[in-house]
Design a protein around this motif. Sequence first.
Motif, short mmCIF file in Angstrom:
data_model
loop_
_atom_site.label_atom_id
_atom_site.label_comp_id
_atom_site.label_asym_id
_atom_site.label_seq_id
_atom_site.Cartn_x
_atom_site.Cartn_y
_atom_site.Cartn_z
N THR A 27 60.83 67.72 20.07
CA THR A 27 61.85 68.73 20.34
C THR A 27 63.24 68.12 20.37
N ALA A 28 63.39 66.96 21.01
CA ALA A 28 64.70 66.31 21.06
C ALA A 28 65.18 65.90 19.67
N ASN A 29 64.27 65.51 18.83
CA ASN A 29 64.62 65.14 17.46
C ASN A 29 65.17 66.34 16.70
N LYS A 30 64.58 67.50 16.91
CA LYS A 30 65.10 68.72 16.27
C LYS A 30 66.50 69.05 16.78
N ILE A 31 66.73 68.86 18.06
CA ILE A 31 68.05 69.14 18.63
C ILE A 31 69.10 68.20 18.03
N VAL A 32 68.76 66.92 17.94
CA VAL A 32 69.71 65.95 17.39
C VAL A 32 70.00 66.25 15.92
N ASN A 33 69.00 66.58 15.15
CA ASN A 33 69.22 66.90 13.74
C ASN A 33 70.10 68.13 13.58
N MET A 34 69.89 69.12 14.43
CA MET A 34 70.72 70.32 14.35
C MET A 34 72.16 70.01 14.74
N LYS A 35 72.35 69.17 15.76
CA LYS A 35 73.71 68.81 16.18
C LYS A 35 74.42 68.01 15.08
N ILE A 36 73.70 67.09 14.46
CA ILE A 36 74.31 66.30 13.38
C ILE A 36 74.65 67.20 12.20
N GLU A 71 62.81 74.68 25.38
CA GLU A 71 61.50 74.01 25.22
C GLU A 71 61.53 72.60 25.80
N LEU A 72 62.62 71.88 25.58
CA LEU A 72 62.73 70.53 26.13
C LEU A 72 62.82 70.58 27.66
N LEU A 73 63.50 71.57 28.17
CA LEU A 73 63.60 71.72 29.63
C LEU A 73 62.23 72.03 30.24
N GLU A 74 61.43 72.83 29.55
CA GLU A 74 60.09 73.15 30.04
C GLU A 74 59.21 71.90 30.04
N THR A 75 59.37 71.08 29.02
CA THR A 75 58.62 69.81 28.99
C THR A 75 59.00 68.92 30.16
N LEU A 76 60.29 68.90 30.47
CA LEU A 76 60.75 68.09 31.60
C LEU A 76 60.16 68.61 32.92
N THR A 102 68.65 63.00 32.65
CA THR A 102 69.98 62.78 32.09
C THR A 102 70.03 63.12 30.60
N ILE A 103 68.98 62.75 29.89
CA ILE A 103 68.94 63.04 28.45
C ILE A 103 68.92 64.54 28.20
N VAL A 104 68.11 65.27 28.97
CA VAL A 104 68.01 66.72 28.77
C VAL A 104 69.35 67.39 29.07
N GLN A 105 70.08 66.90 30.04
CA GLN A 105 71.36 67.51 30.40
C GLN A 105 72.44 67.27 29.35
N ASP A 106 72.41 66.14 28.64
CA ASP A 106 73.53 65.76 27.77
C ASP A 106 73.23 65.81 26.27
N ILE A 107 71.97 65.83 25.89
CA ILE A 107 71.67 65.65 24.47
C ILE A 107 72.20 66.78 23.60
N ALA A 108 72.24 67.99 24.12
CA ALA A 108 72.71 69.14 23.33
C ALA A 108 74.21 69.35 23.44
N HIS A 109 74.90 68.58 24.28
CA HIS A 109 76.34 68.76 24.48
C HIS A 109 77.15 67.58 23.98
N LEU A 156 75.57 58.15 20.32
CA LEU A 156 75.04 58.40 21.66
C LEU A 156 73.77 59.25 21.59
N MET A 157 73.75 60.23 20.72
CA MET A 157 72.56 61.07 20.57
C MET A 157 71.36 60.24 20.08
N MET A 158 71.60 59.29 19.20
CA MET A 158 70.52 58.44 18.72
C MET A 158 70.00 57.53 19.84
N VAL A 159 70.91 57.10 20.72
CA VAL A 159 70.47 56.31 21.87
C VAL A 159 69.60 57.16 22.79
N TYR A 160 70.01 58.41 23.02
CA TYR A 160 69.19 59.30 23.82
C TYR A 160 67.81 59.48 23.21
N LEU A 161 67.78 59.65 21.91
CA LEU A 161 66.51 59.90 21.23
C LEU A 161 65.57 58.70 21.31
#
Length: 282
Positions: free
Chosen positions: A118-127, A164-169, A235-242, A248-253
């Motif tokens: 899920t986080a990978n999808k978020i990062v790809n969409m942000k990029i 979905e990522l928040l639910e996983t958390l 921390t990753i869930v709070q910042d990865i989409a913003h 930095l997003m790649m570091v989170y991933l």
Amino acid sequence: MVPAGTVSLANIPSFNASLRAEPSGLPARPAASSGPEAAGAPACKRGETQPVPCGDTSRHAGFTRSRGAPTGCTKSPADGTPRRPVLSVSARKLRDNAADWHNLMMKWERLNDNGFTTANKIVNMKISEHFQDNQLEIACGNSATGSEKPAPKYNEELDNHCAELLETLKHMTKIQLKMEKLTSTTKAICDLKTFHDGAGNCTAPFFHTWPTLYFYEVSLKLSEMYKKELQLKQTIVQDIAHSADQDLMMVYLSSWLYQPYIENSSKLLLEAMLLETGHRQC
């Protein structure tokens, strides 16, 4: 005329009489032989009992078995198959805790894989969005001022991935709380064992070689690993989409995937605990 030596209903005082007369002049019929007499065994005299062989129920009416052994037969310990030693209540609880640790860690790994997808999808969409914004600025020749730039559009798909990522958390948080509960339970067993040994009782280990305190130390170490890792994922869930920084997003991933706070020794500790409690065989 009724022939002599014959009994008829007219000669019987009552049809329900308990005694039946044998025909006069005829020898009494011998009773049908059954049981031990049929097999050639001597008949029992009055007042004596016939011995009943163990395990033979086909020729003895009314024979009942108790749980595991026939009635009237004593079973020597050498006749039974060897069984596992009976564990005490504390030992069984430690064994159950080891199995719970294994199940929780396996569930954590599955959730970690799902969260990474899920986080990978978020990062790809942000990029992708960031790239489209840069292309739009270049096409416009940077003619628009900051106040004239359009507001970012609402992305429903991105919002669904974040939920979905928040639910996983949330599921991972529940697992970490269960790990803390296992640790507190092990601490209570350790305290009980210390109190029991202080009264001058035997200090032998519950299983093979591990003292009870070592179960608590291993549980505490594992619990602290997952607690720190959970804080990182929060921390990753709070910042990865913003975040707008691609690096930095790649570091989170990568941090989500490789879980830096969970040491490689965690699997070794788990396997050692399973081996000690009998869940794993040498």
